[in-house]
Design a protein around this motif. Structure first.
Motif, short mmCIF file in Angstrom:
data_model
loop_
_atom_site.label_atom_id
_atom_site.label_comp_id
_atom_site.label_asym_id
_atom_site.label_seq_id
_atom_site.Cartn_x
_atom_site.Cartn_y
_atom_site.Cartn_z
N GLU A 18 51.38 14.78 26.73
CA GLU A 18 50.20 14.91 27.60
C GLU A 18 49.05 14.02 27.14
N LYS A 19 49.03 13.67 25.84
CA LYS A 19 47.96 12.82 25.33
C LYS A 19 48.06 11.39 25.86
N PHE A 20 49.22 11.03 26.41
CA PHE A 20 49.39 9.68 26.94
C PHE A 20 49.04 9.59 28.43
N ILE A 21 48.70 10.71 29.03
CA ILE A 21 48.34 10.72 30.45
C ILE A 21 46.84 10.42 30.58
N PRO A 22 46.47 9.43 31.39
CA PRO A 22 45.04 9.12 31.55
C PRO A 22 44.25 10.34 32.00
N ASN A 23 43.14 10.61 31.31
CA ASN A 23 42.34 11.80 31.59
C ASN A 23 41.76 11.80 33.01
N GLU A 24 41.53 10.62 33.56
CA GLU A 24 40.89 10.55 34.87
C GLU A 24 41.87 10.76 36.02
N ILE A 25 43.16 10.85 35.72
CA ILE A 25 44.17 10.95 36.76
C ILE A 25 44.43 12.41 37.12
N LYS A 26 44.42 12.72 38.40
CA LYS A 26 44.92 13.98 38.94
C LYS A 26 46.07 13.63 39.88
N PHE A 27 47.21 14.25 39.65
CA PHE A 27 48.42 13.86 40.36
C PHE A 27 48.59 14.62 41.67
N ASP A 28 49.08 13.89 42.68
CA ASP A 28 49.43 14.49 43.95
C ASP A 28 50.77 15.22 43.84
N MET A 29 51.62 14.71 42.96
CA MET A 29 52.95 15.29 42.80
C MET A 29 53.41 15.15 41.35
N ILE A 30 54.06 16.20 40.85
CA ILE A 30 54.72 16.16 39.56
C ILE A 30 56.19 16.46 39.81
N PHE A 31 57.05 15.62 39.26
CA PHE A 31 58.49 15.76 39.46
C PHE A 31 59.15 16.07 38.12
#
Length: 214
Positions: A114-127
């Motif tokens: 999770e630390k590699f996910i950009p903080n500013e991103i909110k996802f429309d879909m998680i697969f």
């Protein structure tokens, strides 16, 4: 093969993309990738929802991530893979097929990524398409990155047909896995903050729609 499935696949493959050239490699090397019908099913959800940012847990050779990205040039896919060989192969495929500006592979254990996910991103879909015994942990770990009206899709919720008929399973380890998948399905259905439907598509797909916060 079921005649109906065979008929649908024949129609779908009439409009197959270059990405489908990876299917023979996957079959030859026993790499688990989505079947054609499941892939197109999820892609249609992406189109209907007009998803732009997608997180995938489980890259394998990059097949599904590239298919998701192919729905629209504006789509960005972050995809996590813990197997170094698969990660490197996926990275090569992503570059070879021209998706390096859309698909961003992450080499990490998804339970610690999770630390590699950009903080500013909110996802429309998680697969979710990784270690089946960890699906609930993946769901809980990454749902904070989901938009309020986002969807989480989980693949393989029927686990080769064993979930509905565990009595045919002789292996103790496989039975334990099947029980974990079954428990996950029931956990999904009973969550009040998501509306989940289970679909008999491919090896089973769960679609969990996040309820809007009031």
């Amino acid at each position: 093969m079921d005649k109906d499935i065979e008929y649908i696949e024949q129609l779908l493959f009439q409009n197959s993309s270059q990405i489908d050239d990876l299917r023979p490699y996957a079959a030859q090397h026993n790499v688990p990738i989505m079947d054609k019908i499941s892939t197109e099913f999820v892609k249609q959800i992406i189109r209907i929802k007009e998803a732009k940012n997608i997180l995938e847990i489980g890259t394998a050779i990059g097949y599904s991530a590239m298919h998701f990205a192919s729905c629209h040039n504006d789509i960005k896919v972050w995809t996590i893979e813990r197997n170094e060989e698969m990660y490197e192969l996926a990275a090569r495929n992503i570059k070879q097929y021209g998706f390096e500006n859309q698909v961003h592979p992450i080499f990490a254990d998804a339970l610690k990524a999770e630390k590699f996910i950009p903080n500013e991103i909110k996802f429309d879909m998680i697969f979710i398409d990784a270690a089946k015994a960890q699906s609930q942990k993946f769901f809980e770990l990454y749902e904070p990155f989901l938009k309020n009206d986002g969807v989480i899709i989980t693949d393989n919720i029927l686990y080769h047909g064993f979930v509905s008929d565990i009595d045919i399973v002789r292996s103790r380890n496989v039975r334990q896995m099947v029980k974990k998948v079954k428990n996950y399905n029931e956990w999904l259905i009973n969550r009040k903050d998501y509306k989940t439907t289970l679909m008999n598509v491919g090896d089973g797909i769960a679609i969990s729609k996040k309820e809007l916060e009031v």
